[in-house]
Scaffold this active site. Structure first.
Site, short mmCIF file in Angstrom:
data_model
loop_
_atom_site.label_atom_id
_atom_site.label_comp_id
_atom_site.label_asym_id
_atom_site.label_seq_id
_atom_site.Cartn_x
_atom_site.Cartn_y
_atom_site.Cartn_z
CE LYS A 112 56.65 14.52 34.30
NZ LYS A 112 55.81 15.46 35.05
CE LYS A 193 52.24 9.79 33.87
NZ LYS A 193 51.07 10.66 33.79
CE LYS A 196 47.60 17.28 34.89
NZ LYS A 196 48.82 17.35 35.68
P1 ATP Z 1 52.44 15.62 33.99
O1 ATP Z 1 52.62 14.97 32.65
O2 ATP Z 1 52.56 17.12 33.94
O3 ATP Z 1 53.29 15.00 35.06
P2 ATP Z 1 50.24 13.98 34.75
O4 ATP Z 1 49.25 13.69 33.70
O5 ATP Z 1 51.26 12.95 35.06
O6 ATP Z 1 50.91 15.38 34.37
P3 ATP Z 1 50.04 14.75 37.50
O7 ATP Z 1 49.52 16.11 37.87
O8 ATP Z 1 51.52 14.53 37.51
O9 ATP Z 1 49.45 14.38 36.06
O10 ATP Z 1 49.38 13.66 38.44
C1 ATP Z 1 48.11 13.84 39.03
C2 ATP Z 1 47.56 12.50 39.46
O11 ATP Z 1 47.11 11.76 38.32
C3 ATP Z 1 48.59 11.61 40.15
O12 ATP Z 1 47.95 10.96 41.23
C4 ATP Z 1 48.97 10.61 39.10
O13 ATP Z 1 49.37 9.37 39.67
C5 ATP Z 1 47.68 10.47 38.34
N1 ATP Z 1 47.91 10.08 36.94
C6 ATP Z 1 48.60 10.78 36.03
N2 ATP Z 1 48.60 10.17 34.84
C7 ATP Z 1 47.87 9.02 35.01
C8 ATP Z 1 47.52 7.95 34.14
N3 ATP Z 1 47.89 7.94 32.86
N4 ATP Z 1 46.76 6.93 34.64
C9 ATP Z 1 46.38 6.94 35.95
N5 ATP Z 1 46.70 7.92 36.81
C10 ATP Z 1 47.44 8.95 36.35
MG MG Z 2 52.86 13.38 36.41
#
Ligand code: ATP
Ligand code: MG
Length: 330
Positions: A112, A193, A196
């Site tokens: 990040k 991955k 968000k």
């Molecule tokens: P950001 O990019 O803002 O970090 P994020 O998509 O990574 O958002 P988080 O809110 O950080 O989402 O994570 C919420 C949950 O979703 C966590 O348990 C994380 O492990 C899971 N998660 C996030 N992205 C993935 C993915 N691509 N595949 C599986 N699990 C995911």
């Molecule tokens: Mg995340």
């Protein structure tokens, strides 16, 4: 009943399919077997650039979506992190027990911080706040995606370190990671991955996307050279990612899907998957909308959740304070 805690950031207008398949699916299932605490971690969301008005709106959307995917406030404690003041209070104490080098090894920070122009100290200490989230509730299990495994390890280390030094206060939490899903990859950049805050719109399936947009995104997902539909994450990351999504949403084994599509090209496969994903997301979007239509009721649910969470968190923090030699918070 063993206790479970997990959190999700309100860093976008919607959660995505990776969040659901990697984590939220397990949140819903664990309500039957665990004393569940689930939170919208808005304090984590300010580690990257943020807009206060948008954050407030997104926290509500996040809570509404959690209800829409099946989190039941009658069985689980659903709350927003900023409503419970103990989280940053414990985080400070844990920060003072974390090595600088130890925190520096966190790969999410490396990823990040490489992507952002402004890198805050908060982005660096993020995993320690996450440890506080978990340890405050003395959670036995934490359902997260594979990307959070390293942070969970840190939470475990901090719990053990504190207990050894001051006496038993914390439960050492276990990660609950769905093996078959692991991580859902970005549709246009399958080496990364789905995320968000980092994925481009074409790379991410939002649970709140409208069905046509979802179909279009699946159909234009990057596939690999060749035309065989086989699971081979190393050489065919795009197709393998789509197979994982297909398999998880339909509870069909990858092997069976490979057989079913042995004589088909990518086109037919994607067309079927596009319908499956669109059909899966549509009712979630609808239910989310109806929860958002009654924000007074939604806020009431969240306040009740915060009060319940606060009573547990305050109890743990008071014990920590005593061990530390602090006066009890008034
Ligand atoms: P950001 O990019 O803002 O970090 P994020 O998509 O990574 O958002 P988080 O809110 O950080 O989402 O994570 C919420 C949950 O979703 C966590 O348990 C994380 O492990 C899971 N998660 C996030 N992205 C993935 C993915 N691509 N595949 C599986 N699990 C995911
Ligand atoms: Mg995340």
């Amino acid at each position: 009943r063993p206790r479970v805690l997990s959190g999700i950031q309100p860093t976008a207008d919607s959660f995505h399919l990776g969040n659901y398949l990697g984590a939220l699916r397990n949140w819903v299932a664990m309500q039957d077997t665990h004393d569940a605490f689930y939170c919208v971690v808005d304090l984590h969301a300010i580690t990257v650039d943020h807009d206060p008005k948008l954050l407030r709106k997104r926290s509500r959307i996040a809570a509404a979506q959690l209800l829409a995917v099946g989190i039941d406030p009658a069985r689980s404690t659903l709350f927003v992190q900023s409503q419970v003041p103990e989280h940053p209070m414990l985080s400070w104490i844990l920060e003072c027990h974390t090595g600088f080098g130890e925190a520096g090894r966190m790969t999410q920070f490396k990823d990040k911080s490489a992507k952002n122009e402004r890198v805050s100290v908060g982005l660096f200490t993020y995993p320690i706040l996450q440890a506080a989230d978990i340890l405050l509730y003395r959670a036995d299990a934490v359902p997260v995606g594979e990307d959070q495994r390293q942070h969970l390890e840190l939470s475990r280390d901090l719990a053990q370190r504190f207990n050894t030094k001051y006496g038993n206060v914390f439960t050492v939490p276990e990660a609950h990671i769905i093996k078959a899903t692991g991580t859902i990859q970005d549709l246009t950049e399958p080496a990364r991955k789905m995320s968000k805050s980092n994925s481009q719109p074409a790379g991410i399936i939002d649970l709140l996307d409208d069905p046509n947009r979802i179909r279009k995104k699946i159909k234009s997902a990057v596939t690999d050279t060749g035309r065989e539909i086989v699971f081979d994450p190393e050489n065919k990351p795009g197709v393998s990612n789509l197979l994982t999504i297909y398999s998880s949403l339909t509870e069909t084994s990858i092997e069976e899907l490979q057989n079913r599509y042995a004589d088909s090209g990518y086109g037919d496969f994607k067309k079927d998957l596009a319908e499956i994903v669109a059909d899966f997301c549509a009712p979630i979007a609808q239910r989310t909308k109806s929860y958002l239509d009654d924000t007074a009721e939604l806020d009431k649910i969240l306040l009740a959740g915060a009060e319940k969470a606060h009573s547990v968190a305050a109890h743990t923090l008071a014990r920590v304070y005593r061990k530390m030699g602090f006066r009890e918070p008034v």
